[in-house]
Design a protein around this motif. Sequence first.
Motif, PDB file in Angstrom:
ATOM      1  N   PHE A 187      16.966  -9.660  -1.642  1.00 51.01           N
ATOM      2  CA  PHE A 187      15.840  -8.754  -1.877  1.00 51.01           C
ATOM      3  C   PHE A 187      16.273  -7.603  -2.783  1.00 51.01           C
ATOM      4  O   PHE A 187      17.395  -7.093  -2.659  1.00 51.01           O
ATOM      5  N   THR A 188      15.372  -7.190  -3.649  1.00 49.83           N
ATOM      6  CA  THR A 188      15.590  -6.005  -4.477  1.00 49.83           C
ATOM      7  C   THR A 188      14.356  -5.108  -4.383  1.00 49.83           C
ATOM      8  O   THR A 188      13.239  -5.541  -4.715  1.00 49.83           O
ATOM      9  N   ALA A 189      14.540  -3.885  -3.902  1.00 54.51           N
ATOM     10  CA  ALA A 189      13.455  -2.908  -3.816  1.00 54.51           C
ATOM     11  C   ALA A 189      13.624  -1.884  -4.936  1.00 54.51           C
ATOM     12  O   ALA A 189      14.691  -1.273  -5.069  1.00 54.51           O
ATOM     13  N   ARG A 190      12.565  -1.718  -5.755  1.00 53.28           N
ATOM     14  CA  ARG A 190      12.619  -0.799  -6.900  1.00 53.28           C
ATOM     15  C   ARG A 190      11.658   0.364  -6.646  1.00 53.28           C
ATOM     16  O   ARG A 190      10.441   0.185  -6.643  1.00 53.28           O
ATOM     17  N   GLY A 191      12.247   1.542  -6.408  1.00 56.07           N
ATOM     18  CA  GLY A 191      11.442   2.731  -6.163  1.00 56.07           C
ATOM     19  C   GLY A 191      11.482   3.681  -7.343  1.00 56.07           C
ATOM     20  O   GLY A 191      11.603   3.255  -8.489  1.00 56.07           O
ATOM     21  N   VAL A 208      12.382   1.765   2.519  1.00 52.28           N
ATOM     22  CA  VAL A 208      11.517   0.597   2.435  1.00 52.28           C
ATOM     23  C   VAL A 208      12.295  -0.676   2.783  1.00 52.28           C
ATOM     24  O   VAL A 208      11.808  -1.543   3.525  1.00 52.28           O
ATOM     25  N   MET A 209      13.520  -0.774   2.268  1.00 47.40           N
ATOM     26  CA  MET A 209      14.333  -1.940   2.581  1.00 47.40           C
ATOM     27  C   MET A 209      14.678  -1.979   4.062  1.00 47.40           C
ATOM     28  O   MET A 209      14.687  -3.051   4.688  1.00 47.40           O
ATOM     29  N   ALA A 250      16.961   4.727  -7.127  1.00 50.48           N
ATOM     30  CA  ALA A 250      15.801   3.972  -7.581  1.00 50.48           C
ATOM     31  C   ALA A 250      15.847   2.521  -7.118  1.00 50.48           C
ATOM     32  O   ALA A 250      14.823   1.836  -7.153  1.00 50.48           O
ATOM     33  N   LEU A 251      17.024   2.081  -6.674  1.00 47.53           N
ATOM     34  CA  LEU A 251      17.200   0.657  -6.399  1.00 47.53           C
ATOM     35  C   LEU A 251      17.944   0.443  -5.086  1.00 47.53           C
ATOM     36  O   LEU A 251      18.877   1.182  -4.774  1.00 47.53           O
ATOM     37  N   GLN A 281       5.583  -4.177   0.596  1.00 46.18           N
ATOM     38  CA  GLN A 281       5.303  -3.628  -0.735  1.00 46.18           C
ATOM     39  C   GLN A 281       3.921  -2.982  -0.776  1.00 46.18           C
ATOM     40  O   GLN A 281       3.749  -1.880  -1.317  1.00 46.18           O
ATOM     41  N   THR A 282       2.959  -3.651  -0.165  1.00 52.50           N
ATOM     42  CA  THR A 282       1.596  -3.093  -0.138  1.00 52.50           C
ATOM     43  C   THR A 282       1.547  -1.802   0.669  1.00 52.50           C
ATOM     44  O   THR A 282       0.870  -0.833   0.283  1.00 52.50           O
ATOM     45  N   GLU A 283       2.251  -1.766   1.774  1.00 50.71           N
ATOM     46  CA  GLU A 283       2.254  -0.580   2.639  1.00 50.71           C
ATOM     47  C   GLU A 283       2.939   0.611   1.999  1.00 50.71           C
ATOM     48  O   GLU A 283       2.576   1.764   2.264  1.00 50.71           O
ATOM     49  N   THR A 284       3.935   0.377   1.141  1.00 52.55           N
ATOM     50  CA  THR A 284       4.777   1.472   0.643  1.00 52.55           C
ATOM     51  C   THR A 284       4.614   1.759  -0.839  1.00 52.55           C
ATOM     52  O   THR A 284       4.998   2.846  -1.308  1.00 52.55           O
TER      53      THR A 284
END
Length: 380
Positions: A187-191, A208-209, A250-251, A281-284
């Motif tokens: 998984f990769t979360a990009r903020g 988020v992760m 950011a990541l 993703q939708t929630e955050t």
Amino acid sequence: MPVDPVALTAALIRCPSVTPAEGGALRLLEDLLTEAGFSCTRVDRNGTPNLFARWGRKGANRTFGFNGHTDVVPVGDAAAWTRDPFGGEIADGWLWGRGATDMKSGVAAFVAAAVDFVRETPPDGALILTLTGDEEGDATDGTVALLDWMATEGEAMSVCLVGEPTCPERLGEMMKIGRRGSMTAFFTARGVQGHSAYPHRAKNPVAVMARLVDRLSSQPLDAGTAHFDPSTLAVTTIDTGNPATNVIPALCRATVNIRFNDLHSGASLTDWLTAEAATVQTETGVEIGLTVKISGESFLTPPGDLSDLVARSVEAETGLRPEPSTSGGTSDARFVKAHCPVVEFGLVGKTMHQVDERVEVAQIPALKAIYGRILKDYFA
């Protein structure tokens, strides 16, 4: 003269066949098998060494197969070893070296049993040995390449025994009639990067992760099936690479490994992971990417003639009735199962992949005797 499986194991250990290097191991076996009347073919693919050996007529009504690998994992810190990892030394009732347990002793045992069997009692049928140098690596050009070549050449096994170590404590107590599937999700979360004093101006991918992996690991996948334990999910890492204490990165990346039973497939679990990531993703509002690597699907050889044959032979030689199990990691049986019924049986695997890997010397001729009895009973 019967083939000494202990001496053969030691000779194989002295071949430094760290995957995918051949190290002389397959050449040694090819010479021995050719001398015994086996028709041998190297089936190398993309630099991976493989050996196919058949005694008897192609297309025989009954063809028993053995499968195994001669490649080994790296030794790690060689200075931590008590003995030379490629010395094949016998001391204190043990044979020491990388691959002693996983699985040069198993290969030596079934090769020795096969050679003695065809010399003493030439069977009404054929005997096939498939040996690879890619089981400990990516496993894309090993047993898979052998099976692809066999399909092209019209070669086939009626049943197959994989000689991986299967017993937890005592030789004879367990055999494998299937394996769990295995997959890894990345998984990769990009903020949005920002100052930690002003978190409202950033989108923190770490939180988020954390929410996502908590969702994934908090819910059981299933309660198990008739032949499988419950599936498991393990979060193996969460990484940001952020050395600063006052910067929201950011990541953020995370890795999850799933071992799954026959209630699932790699595709169905990928769909579930994708849906969970989309929900978070939708929630955050933080974008979450997903890539998946499926190492193997779960499979089961239902208890029947092959597992009964193996169980009877093991019990006759050891006095123990092996428990049919699907525990443990993956093996090349996951590829063979699409070709023919497959069961795994081998020695005690307690020291595999460890520093000072070793096998109790007495187990090796005992394993050869079990394999020899299986062959005699199969062709009786």
